[in-house]
Design a protein around this motif. Structure first.
Motif, short mmCIF file in Angstrom:
data_model
loop_
_atom_site.label_atom_id
_atom_site.label_comp_id
_atom_site.label_asym_id
_atom_site.label_seq_id
_atom_site.Cartn_x
_atom_site.Cartn_y
_atom_site.Cartn_z
N VAL A 57 0.85 -1.19 0.00
CA VAL A 57 0.00 0.00 0.00
C VAL A 57 0.89 1.24 0.00
N GLU A 58 0.29 2.33 -0.48
CA GLU A 58 1.01 3.60 -0.49
C GLU A 58 0.47 4.50 0.61
N LEU A 59 1.36 4.92 1.48
CA LEU A 59 1.02 5.91 2.50
C LEU A 59 1.45 7.27 1.97
N LYS A 60 0.50 8.21 1.95
CA LYS A 60 0.78 9.48 1.28
C LYS A 60 0.07 10.63 1.97
N THR A 61 0.75 11.74 2.12
CA THR A 61 0.13 12.95 2.65
C THR A 61 0.87 14.16 2.11
N SER A 62 0.21 15.30 2.12
CA SER A 62 0.82 16.55 1.65
C SER A 62 0.83 17.57 2.78
N SER A 63 1.78 18.50 2.72
CA SER A 63 1.91 19.49 3.78
C SER A 63 2.70 20.69 3.26
N ASP A 64 2.52 21.82 3.93
CA ASP A 64 3.32 23.00 3.62
C ASP A 64 4.57 23.07 4.50
N ILE A 65 4.82 21.98 5.23
CA ILE A 65 6.00 21.91 6.11
C ILE A 65 7.15 21.23 5.38
N ASN A 66 8.28 21.90 5.34
CA ASN A 66 9.49 21.32 4.76
C ASN A 66 10.23 20.59 5.88
N ALA A 67 9.85 19.34 6.06
CA ALA A 67 10.35 18.57 7.20
C ALA A 67 11.81 18.20 7.05
N LYS A 68 12.54 18.35 8.15
CA LYS A 68 13.92 17.89 8.21
C LYS A 68 14.00 16.47 8.76
N GLU A 69 12.92 16.07 9.46
CA GLU A 69 12.84 14.72 10.02
C GLU A 69 11.39 14.26 10.02
N ILE A 70 11.18 12.97 9.76
CA ILE A 70 9.83 12.41 9.72
C ILE A 70 9.74 11.23 10.68
N LYS A 71 8.74 11.26 11.55
CA LYS A 71 8.49 10.14 12.46
C LYS A 71 7.04 9.73 12.30
N GLN A 72 6.80 8.44 12.12
CA GLN A 72 5.44 7.97 11.93
C GLN A 72 5.05 6.99 13.04
N HIS A 73 3.76 6.99 13.38
CA HIS A 73 3.29 6.03 14.38
C HIS A 73 1.81 5.75 14.16
N VAL A 74 1.41 4.53 14.53
CA VAL A 74 0.03 4.09 14.37
C VAL A 74 -0.81 4.67 15.49
N THR A 75 -1.96 5.25 15.11
CA THR A 75 -2.87 5.79 16.13
C THR A 75 -4.12 4.95 16.30
N PHE A 76 -4.44 4.13 15.28
CA PHE A 76 -5.61 3.26 15.40
C PHE A 76 -5.53 2.17 14.33
N TYR A 77 -6.11 1.00 14.67
CA TYR A 77 -6.20 -0.09 13.70
C TYR A 77 -7.19 -1.12 14.19
N ASP A 78 -7.69 -1.93 13.27
CA ASP A 78 -8.47 -3.11 13.58
C ASP A 78 -7.81 -4.30 12.93
N VAL A 79 -8.15 -5.49 13.40
CA VAL A 79 -7.65 -6.73 12.79
C VAL A 79 -8.83 -7.56 12.37
N GLU A 80 -8.84 -7.98 11.11
CA GLU A 80 -9.93 -8.79 10.59
C GLU A 80 -9.85 -10.20 11.13
N ASP A 81 -10.94 -10.72 11.63
CA ASP A 81 -10.95 -12.09 12.17
C ASP A 81 -10.79 -13.12 11.06
#
Length: 263
Positions: free
Chosen positions: A239-263
């Motif tokens: 999958v492609e994770l994608k977002t846009s921003s007007d911030i010229n980031a010098k560092e990027i940190k990502q973390h999961v805030t929510f998810y489900d798991v299919e039974d």
């Protein structure tokens, strides 16, 4: 006379040697007193004492808190001596020590947080999940058993331990997948930037409703949050994770805030 004296001397030496040998055998070091064979009996005894106190009637919050403290302490008093014992099985020793440490964590929760407050419930839940998972290990790998109603309570704890272990594994898996993503920044012009990463689900779990927060740190170290998500993510899919921003980031940190798991 000389021969007789010699015989008596030899006989005395032989007797002395035999006496020393017998004494040495009697004082022979039997080695360490390992706790492996009795560890589960001690753990079982501690549980029984805790369950007995937990069954006592308590109506008010203060009575319930006092009951919880007494129950934990009874189990701690029974189990803690194992912490200073020697074990042949280092894995068993590690689990026993971890279990005692978790009991102390529960004791600390009852002292450090207001009973039944949000933070109390949160911290108690963390310690509870750890404890039930270790109890499941004791049952599955080391034959921990109780009797009667106590066994029914233990069975429930073990079932909850299995669920807690499953949830913990799912959380660890999704966090690992997202945290390993390598985001690339593209300058779109006009002061906007695109942040994009392609991630493969290398697990055997199907994740749904995955929400990911990207912390974009600018040149001054100020954090700006952007968001991206995945609707459905099956094993083997990219999958492609994608977002846009007007911030010229010098560092990027990502973390999961929510998810489900299919039974």
């Amino acid at each position: 006379m000389v021969k007789t004296a010699i015989k008596r001397t030899v006989a005395s030496i032989v007797c002395l040697a035999m006496a020393l040998t017998i004494c040495a055998c009697g004082n022979e070091d039997k080695g360490p007193d390992y706790a492996d064979d009795e560890a589960m009996q001690v753990i079982a005894s501690g549980l029984e004492k805790r369950f007995e106190i937990a069954d006592r009637e308590a109506t008010t919050s203060s009575e319930q808190l006092a009951r919880a403290k007494d129950a934990i302490q009874a189990e701690l008093d029974t189990d803690t001596p194992l912490k200073n014992r020697q074990f042949k099985n280092s894995k068993l020793q590690e689990q026993v020590i971890s279990y005692i440490n978790v009991l102390n964590e529960q004791k600390d929760v009852t002292k450090d947080y207001e009973y039944q407050s949000a933070e109390y419930t949160k911290q108690w839940g963390k310690a509870y999940d750890k404890r039930t998972q270790i109890l499941k290990t004791f049952v599955d790998e080391y034959g921990l058993k109780l009797s009667g109603k106590d066994q029914e309570v233990l069975d429930k704890l073990v079932a909850e331990g299995a669920e807690a272990a499953k949830t913990s594994d799912e959380k660890e898996t999704i966090n690992k997948l997202i945290n390993e993503a390598k985001f690339e920044k593209t300058d779109d012009g006009y002061g906007f930037y695109t942040y994009k990463a392609v991630v493969e689900n290398t697990s055997n779990l199907t994740f749904t409703n995955v929400s990911v927060t990207l912390d974009l740190l600018d040149g001054a170290g100020v954090k700006h949050e952007e968001y991206t998500s995945i609707g459905n993510w099956a094993p083997g899919e990219k999958v492609e994770l994608k977002t846009s921003s007007d911030i010229n980031a010098k560092e990027i940190k990502q973390h999961v805030t929510f998810y489900d798991v299919e039974d």
